[in-house]
Design a protein around this motif. Structure first.
Motif, PDB file in Angstrom:
ATOM      1  N   MET A  97      29.359  41.024  42.036  1.00  0.00           N
ATOM      2  CA  MET A  97      28.233  41.202  41.128  1.00  0.00           C
ATOM      3  C   MET A  97      28.778  41.603  39.761  1.00  0.00           C
ATOM      4  SD  MET A  97      24.855  41.034  41.897  1.00  0.00           S
ATOM      5  CE  MET A  97      24.630  41.834  43.490  1.00  0.00           C
ATOM      6  N   TRP A  98      28.535  40.796  38.741  1.00  0.00           N
ATOM      7  CA  TRP A  98      29.136  41.022  37.436  1.00  0.00           C
ATOM      8  C   TRP A  98      28.137  41.625  36.453  1.00  0.00           C
ATOM      9  CZ3 TRP A  98      33.911  41.123  35.571  1.00  0.00           C
ATOM     10  CH2 TRP A  98      34.104  41.023  34.189  1.00  0.00           C
ATOM     11  N   ARG A  99      26.912  41.100  36.429  1.00  0.00           N
ATOM     12  CA  ARG A  99      25.943  41.556  35.446  1.00  0.00           C
ATOM     13  C   ARG A  99      24.534  41.446  36.019  1.00  0.00           C
ATOM     14  NH1 ARG A  99      27.968  39.050  31.608  1.00  0.00           N
ATOM     15  NH2 ARG A  99      29.041  40.790  30.589  1.00  0.00           N
ATOM     16  N   ILE A 100      23.668  42.393  35.638  1.00  0.00           N
ATOM     17  CA  ILE A 100      22.278  42.429  36.101  1.00  0.00           C
ATOM     18  C   ILE A 100      21.375  42.625  34.889  1.00  0.00           C
ATOM     19  CG2 ILE A 100      20.574  43.643  37.510  1.00  0.00           C
ATOM     20  CD1 ILE A 100      22.910  44.628  39.246  1.00  0.00           C
ATOM     21  N   ARG A 101      20.305  41.856  34.816  1.00  0.00           N
ATOM     22  CA  ARG A 101      19.304  42.036  33.779  1.00  0.00           C
ATOM     23  C   ARG A 101      17.925  42.093  34.434  1.00  0.00           C
ATOM     24  NH1 ARG A 101      23.160  43.328  31.543  1.00  0.00           N
ATOM     25  NH2 ARG A 101      24.038  42.584  29.556  1.00  0.00           N
ATOM     26  N   LEU A 102      16.989  42.819  33.815  1.00  0.00           N
ATOM     27  CA  LEU A 102      15.686  43.089  34.413  1.00  0.00           C
ATOM     28  C   LEU A 102      14.559  42.637  33.495  1.00  0.00           C
ATOM     29  CD1 LEU A 102      13.894  44.497  36.591  1.00  0.00           C
ATOM     30  CD2 LEU A 102      14.250  46.622  35.315  1.00  0.00           C
ATOM     31  N   ASP A 103      13.634  41.875  34.060  1.00  0.00           N
ATOM     32  CA  ASP A 103      12.372  41.530  33.401  1.00  0.00           C
ATOM     33  C   ASP A 103      11.306  42.426  34.027  1.00  0.00           C
ATOM     34  OD1 ASP A 103      10.145  40.386  32.241  1.00  0.00           O
ATOM     35  OD2 ASP A 103      10.280  38.497  33.323  1.00  0.00           O
ATOM     36  N   ALA A 104      11.241  43.664  33.538  1.00  0.00           N
ATOM     37  CA  ALA A 104      10.401  44.664  34.183  1.00  0.00           C
ATOM     38  C   ALA A 104       8.918  44.305  34.203  1.00  0.00           C
ATOM     39  CB  ALA A 104      10.616  46.024  33.521  1.00  0.00           C
ATOM     40  N   PRO A 105       8.330  43.819  33.103  1.00  0.00           N
ATOM     41  CA  PRO A 105       6.886  43.541  33.149  1.00  0.00           C
ATOM     42  C   PRO A 105       6.487  42.524  34.211  1.00  0.00           C
ATOM     43  CG  PRO A 105       7.646  43.624  30.881  1.00  0.00           C
ATOM     44  CD  PRO A 105       8.875  43.642  31.747  1.00  0.00           C
ATOM     45  N   ASN A 106       7.408  41.602  34.549  1.00  0.00           N
ATOM     46  CA  ASN A 106       7.084  40.560  35.515  1.00  0.00           C
ATOM     47  C   ASN A 106       7.781  40.739  36.867  1.00  0.00           C
ATOM     48  OD1 ASN A 106       5.434  38.586  33.801  1.00  0.00           O
ATOM     49  ND2 ASN A 106       7.251  38.900  32.547  1.00  0.00           N
ATOM     50  N   GLY A 107       8.588  41.795  37.020  1.00  0.00           N
ATOM     51  CA  GLY A 107       9.192  42.111  38.308  1.00  0.00           C
ATOM     52  C   GLY A 107      10.322  41.194  38.723  1.00  0.00           C
ATOM     53  N   TRP A 108      11.127  40.680  37.764  1.00  0.00           N
ATOM     54  CA  TRP A 108      12.243  39.798  38.084  1.00  0.00           C
ATOM     55  C   TRP A 108      13.570  40.442  37.706  1.00  0.00           C
ATOM     56  CZ3 TRP A 108      11.950  35.208  40.631  1.00  0.00           C
ATOM     57  CH2 TRP A 108      10.689  34.607  40.733  1.00  0.00           C
ATOM     58  N   LEU A 109      14.578  40.186  38.549  1.00  0.00           N
ATOM     59  CA  LEU A 109      15.960  40.503  38.220  1.00  0.00           C
ATOM     60  C   LEU A 109      16.730  39.198  38.041  1.00  0.00           C
ATOM     61  CD1 LEU A 109      17.253  43.312  40.630  1.00  0.00           C
ATOM     62  CD2 LEU A 109      16.976  43.467  38.167  1.00  0.00           C
ATOM     63  N   ALA A 110      17.678  39.199  37.109  1.00  0.00           N
ATOM     64  CA  ALA A 110      18.629  38.095  36.983  1.00  0.00           C
ATOM     65  C   ALA A 110      20.015  38.644  37.300  1.00  0.00           C
ATOM     66  CB  ALA A 110      18.594  37.503  35.588  1.00  0.00           C
ATOM     67  N   LEU A 111      20.778  37.909  38.109  1.00  0.00           N
ATOM     68  CA  LEU A 111      22.075  38.369  38.597  1.00  0.00           C
ATOM     69  C   LEU A 111      23.161  37.356  38.249  1.00  0.00           C
ATOM     70  CD1 LEU A 111      20.864  39.267  42.210  1.00  0.00           C
ATOM     71  CD2 LEU A 111      20.981  40.826  40.270  1.00  0.00           C
ATOM     72  N   GLU A 112      24.306  37.859  37.807  1.00  0.00           N
ATOM     73  CA  GLU A 112      25.485  37.029  37.562  1.00  0.00           C
ATOM     74  C   GLU A 112      26.565  37.428  38.558  1.00  0.00           C
ATOM     75  OE1 GLU A 112      28.906  36.354  34.093  1.00  0.00           O
ATOM     76  OE2 GLU A 112      26.925  37.164  33.552  1.00  0.00           O
ATOM     77  N   VAL A 113      27.044  36.454  39.329  1.00  0.00           N
ATOM     78  CA  VAL A 113      28.069  36.688  40.350  1.00  0.00           C
ATOM     79  C   VAL A 113      29.274  35.817  40.007  1.00  0.00           C
ATOM     80  CG1 VAL A 113      28.631  36.571  42.803  1.00  0.00           C
ATOM     81  CG2 VAL A 113      26.309  37.183  42.078  1.00  0.00           C
ATOM     82  N   ARG A 114      30.462  36.436  39.889  1.00  0.00           N
ATOM     83  CA  ARG A 114      31.647  35.694  39.476  1.00  0.00           C
ATOM     84  C   ARG A 114      32.716  35.752  40.558  1.00  0.00           C
ATOM     85  NH1 ARG A 114      30.598  34.559  34.204  1.00  0.00           N
ATOM     86  NH2 ARG A 114      32.613  33.550  33.877  1.00  0.00           N
ATOM     87  N   ASP A 115      33.393  34.613  40.764  1.00  0.00           N
ATOM     88  CA  ASP A 115      34.499  34.493  41.700  1.00  0.00           C
ATOM     89  C   ASP A 115      35.734  34.093  40.894  1.00  0.00           C
ATOM     90  OD1 ASP A 115      36.415  33.681  43.586  1.00  0.00           O
ATOM     91  OD2 ASP A 115      34.875  33.089  45.028  1.00  0.00           O
ATOM     92  N   ALA A 116      36.615  35.076  40.617  1.00  0.00           N
ATOM     93  CA  ALA A 116      37.780  34.810  39.773  1.00  0.00           C
ATOM     94  C   ALA A 116      38.781  33.882  40.436  1.00  0.00           C
ATOM     95  CB  ALA A 116      38.452  36.136  39.411  1.00  0.00           C
TER      96      ALA A 116
END
Length: 256
Positions: free
Chosen positions: A1-20
């Motif tokens: 798990m590299w980065r997480i962002r939140l769209d709080a008003p609409n209840g969504w998370l965005a996730l970035e997953v990296r495999d080096a």
């Protein structure tokens, strides 16, 4: 798990997953009310040079790189959070931030100056004469609305009065010696603390503890083991749920 962002008003998370090892990056959305996980449908297989910018108004924004050596962001790709399907792309612009009416962006090939406001759903230019100070003010004002329902912890470092108070509480309740820093949040039902303990190899183990308001221990989990330093925002609280990433690989949520 590299980065997480939140769209709080609409209840969504965005996730970035990296495999080096494979030089691959994958991007997901998670709808928090029903735990629906969806992978974004990227049009090309070379995803390593993409990164997560933000998620807003049920749209996920990714960036590319104009200068890979400097890490300079260039390009905006927008995807629908609920389907993972691409919505629009602006290859010559760079993401600046989110305001009430859409996305602020700028052209990296031009001298610093005015920014553009893009409509979030289709990427069309709504305004093209926004000064840098005005853009910063818009982002800051909207930030309070976006994340007003999200509770992030306070970071207290060793030597500060609040660190010592919470450290003494943890030492009494858990028979441990927290070091370096800790993060603390309090709700109407719980106390949540992220703390660090030194290992025999002079590394740090990061734990997350939850107590009720009477001091009764409800949870004590290892977040990450044998790490070199402390972090920030190791957890957050939203819609009466506690969210955190364990060992950089596992996303967890507990009802408070």
């Amino acid at each position: 798990m590299w980065r997480i962002r939140l769209d709080a008003p609409n209840g969504w998370l965005a996730l970035e997953v990296r495999d080096a090892d494979l030089l691959q990056a994958r991007f997901y959305t998670l709808h928090l009310p029903d735990a629906q996980l969806l992978e974004l449908k990227l049009p090309d297989p070379n995803t390593w040079w993409l990164g997560l910018e933000d998620v807003h108004d049920q749209v996920v924004y990714l960036h590319g790189y104009g200068d890979r050596k400097l890490g300079q962001h260039k390009g905006i790709r927008a995807f629908a959070a609920d389907s993972g399907i691409a919505r629009w792309q602006q290859p010559e612009l760079a993401f600046y931030g989110v305001e009430e009416r859409g996305v602020l962006a700028y052209n990296i090939t031009e001298a610093p100056g005015e920014l553009l406001l893009l409509e979030s759903g289709y990427g069309k230019t709504v305004q093209n004469d926004i000064g840098q100070k005005e853009a910063a003010d818009r982002v800051q004002r909207y930030h309070e609305h976006r994340f007003g329902a999200v509770q992030y912890p306070h970071l207290y470092r060793e030597g500060e009065a609040y660190f010592e108070q919470v450290r003494d509480f943890l030492a009494q309740e858990l028979d441990c010696e927290p070091v370096s820093a800790l993060e603390y949040a309090e709700t109407d039902t719980c106390l949540v603390v992220s703390y660090y303990r030194k290992t025999s190899e002079n590394k740090l183990d990061n734990f997350l503890a939850v107590f009720d308001l009477n001091g009764f221990l409800l949870l004590n989990e290892l977040l990450a083991g044998a790490i070199d330093g402390v972090g920030s925002d190791t957890f957050f609280i939203f819609m009466r749920n506690l969210y955190f990433v364990q060992n950089k690989t596992t996303w967890k949520a507990y009802s408070l």
